[in-house]
Design an enzyme around this catalytic site. Structure first.
Site: not given
Ligand code: AP5
Ligand code: MG
Ligand code: ZN
Length: 213
Positions: A13, A88, A127, A159, A170
């Site tokens: 994402k 989410r 990552r 991270r 997660r």
């Molecule tokens: P990346 O693009 O970073 O993946 P992502 O989908 O953004 O994954 P996240 O881990 O950020 O999602 P998340 O939902 O767990 O975290 P968030 O920050 O939202 O890609 C991942 C890796 O793969 C990278 O190294 C990239 O380079 C590589 N990659 C990408 N595409 C590729 C490809 N095609 N081929 C090869 N490699 C590739 O949330 C974190 C925390 O915040 C949650 O756990 C929760 O505690 C809190 N939180 C956030 N939002 C909410 C909400 N709405 N409600 C409640 N709590 C929340």
């Molecule tokens: Mg992300």
């Protein structure tokens, strides 16, 4: 235009968000990035969010929805946003659709990234993230140089929640609370199911083609 990037942790994402937001001409609104910025700045919100994030759980809905409501009222968001990581939980999705209805806005499209769990673990544990601008890298698939190509910062880190143990929590949380959001969004917007495997450019091309960009 309001577009949603939906998918499990590590599905790409954040990686896809920058170019897509630029092309759509709307800001990228990532609740995870907002929480991490508050954590770095030592705000009360950051302190509250930290305990949930470190455990791989969700920050409470009421806190998260308030943050999103504030963000959506800022001038640059009035014409739409690209959501990443929100909603989410089903209550967050229902809250947002009601908020849209009462503010004359609507959900337009959902990009749902599909990636098998084995690939997700490899992506997340490799990552690296720019602490300044949240740009994402991967030690194998998108190796970072000495400085972030997006902002020039040298502060490229792993991270805190990218350990194998927290990633598993997660993924469990995604299955328990987040997967059920997609049918709610489907009732309000066009959902594009996108194969999130293959290289970053290939996934981007699929997304842009689906959205006719
Ligand atoms: P990346 O693009 O970073 O993946 P992502 O989908 O953004 O994954 P996240 O881990 O950020 O999602 P998340 O939902 O767990 O975290 P968030 O920050 O939202 O890609 C991942 C890796 O793969 C990278 O190294 C990239 O380079 C590589 N990659 C990408 N595409 C590729 C490809 N095609 N081929 C090869 N490699 C590739 O949330 C974190 C925390 O915040 C949650 O756990 C929760 O505690 C809190 N939180 C956030 N939002 C909410 C909400 N709405 N409600 C409640 N709590 C929340
Ligand atoms: Mg992300
Ligand atoms: Zn950066």
């Amino acid at each position: 235009m309001n577009v949603f990037l939906f998918g499990p942790p590590g599905s790409g994402k954040g990686t896809q968000a920058k170019d897509l937001a630029e092309r759509l001409g709307v800001p990228h609104v990532a609740t995870g990035d907002i929480f991490r910025k508050n954590l770095r700045d030592g705000t009360p919100l950051g302190k509250l969010a930290k305990s949930y994030m470190d455990a791989g759980g969700l920050v409470p809905d009421s806190v998260t929805c308030d943050i999103v409501a504030d963000r959506l009222m800022q001038a640059d968001a009035l014409g739409g946003v690209l959501f990443d990581g929100f909603p989410r939980s089903v209550p967050q999705a229902e809250w947002l659709l009601a908020w849209f209805a009462s503010h004359g806005r609507r959900a337009d499209a959902v990009v749902s990234l599909e990636v098998p769990e084995g690939a997700i673990l490899e992506r997340i544990t490799g990552r690296r993230t720019c602490a300044q601008c949240s740009a994402t890298y991967h030690v194998v698939y998108n190796p970072p140089g000495a400085v972030c190509v997006k902002c020039g910062s040298t502060d490229i880190v792993q991270r805190r929640d990218d350990t194998a143990e927290v990633v598993q929590k997660r993924l469990d949380e995604y299955a328990a609370q987040t997967a059920a959001v997609l049918p709610v969004l489907r009732s309000a917007a066009t959902v594009h199911d996108i194969d999130g495997t293959g290289d970053i450019a290939a996934v981007k091309n699929r997304i842009f083609a689906a959205l006719h960009l």
